[in-house]
Design an enzyme around this catalytic site. Structure first.
Site, PDB file in Angstrom:
ATOM      1  CG  ASP A  11     -49.571  -2.160 -65.480  1.00  0.00           C
ATOM      2  OD1 ASP A  11     -50.719  -2.650 -65.657  1.00  0.00           O
ATOM      3  OD2 ASP A  11     -48.547  -2.630 -66.014  1.00  0.00           O
ATOM      4  CB  CYS A  68     -49.465  -5.638 -64.664  1.00  0.00           C
ATOM      5  SG  CYS A  68     -48.655  -7.253 -64.581  1.00  0.00           S
ATOM      6  CB  THR A  70     -49.087 -11.072 -68.276  1.00  0.00           C
ATOM      7  OG1 THR A  70     -47.916 -10.556 -67.630  1.00  0.00           O
ATOM      8  CG2 THR A  70     -49.073 -10.748 -69.762  1.00  0.00           C
ATOM      9  CG  HIS A 101     -52.267 -26.385 -50.501  1.00  0.00           C
ATOM     10  ND1 HIS A 101     -52.024 -27.362 -51.441  1.00  0.00           N
ATOM     11  CD2 HIS A 101     -53.357 -26.797 -49.806  1.00  0.00           C
ATOM     12  CE1 HIS A 101     -52.931 -28.326 -51.311  1.00  0.00           C
ATOM     13  NE2 HIS A 101     -53.755 -27.999 -50.332  1.00  0.00           N
ATOM     14  CG  HIS A 136     -50.335 -27.031 -46.846  1.00  0.00           C
ATOM     15  ND1 HIS A 136     -49.917 -27.651 -48.002  1.00  0.00           N
ATOM     16  CD2 HIS A 136     -51.560 -27.533 -46.568  1.00  0.00           C
ATOM     17  CE1 HIS A 136     -50.853 -28.484 -48.419  1.00  0.00           C
ATOM     18  NE2 HIS A 136     -51.855 -28.434 -47.560  1.00  0.00           N
TER      19      HIS A 136
END
Length: 163
Positions: A11, A68, A70, A101, A136
């Site tokens: 964005d 974006c 954050t 993992h 995993h």
């Protein structure tokens, strides 16, 4: 599907970092499919997350990157798509471990919280680390079982992919 091609979406808050990442990937010889946005004009991140996450979910892309301000919003929406393991990473260690993992197939970054050099280090670790499998795989199997029960197979295809 081009297994080496990485889909990237952002964005307005991730635009500047995306430019750096695209340049970095191309210099490494990695093809990039850029779904936008192409400026700092305000847009809604779910539209761009949908483009990348659906490509990964449907097998049209092996890996993607979302950015974006954050990374939080992008990671929330991307992880709604079946088979997507989008990982918001703020350190190189996280970039490495999410591949090793979690077999992460979408890297999520915050364009306003992670500096360019750190973001490129995270990306490099994410690109170069192989999934370890083994113990995993048990957790990933449980995630897959949950997706089978919880995810709508029709997916989300917004009518208007307007910016």
């Amino acid at each position: 599907m081009n297994g080496n091609e990485i889909w990237i979406g952002n964005d307005h808050g991730g635009y500047q970092l995306k430019l750096e990442i695209v340049d970095f990937l191309r210099k490494k010889g990695i093809a990039v499919h850029d779904v936008g946005t192409g400026s700092t004009e305000i847009v809604r991140y779910p539209y761009f997350a949908q483009k990348v996450a659906s490509a990964v979910s449907e097998g049209r892309a092996a890996r993607g990157i979302l950015i974006c301000s954050t990374g939080i919003g992008m990671s929330i929406i991307a992880n709604k798509f079946k088979g997507v393991r989008a990982s918001l990473c703020t350190s190189t260690f996280m970039g490495k471990m999410t591949r090793a993992h979690n077999d992460s197939n979408i890297l999520v970054l915050g364009g306003k919280i992670t500096g360019v050099l750190e973001a490129l280090d995270i990306l490099d670790a994410w690109l170069s680390t192989e999934y370890e499998g083994g113990r995993h795989a048990i957790s990933l199997g449980l995630i897959q079982e949950a997706e089978e029960a919880l995810c709508n197979p029709a997916g989300w295809q917004p009518e208007n992919l307007a910016k």
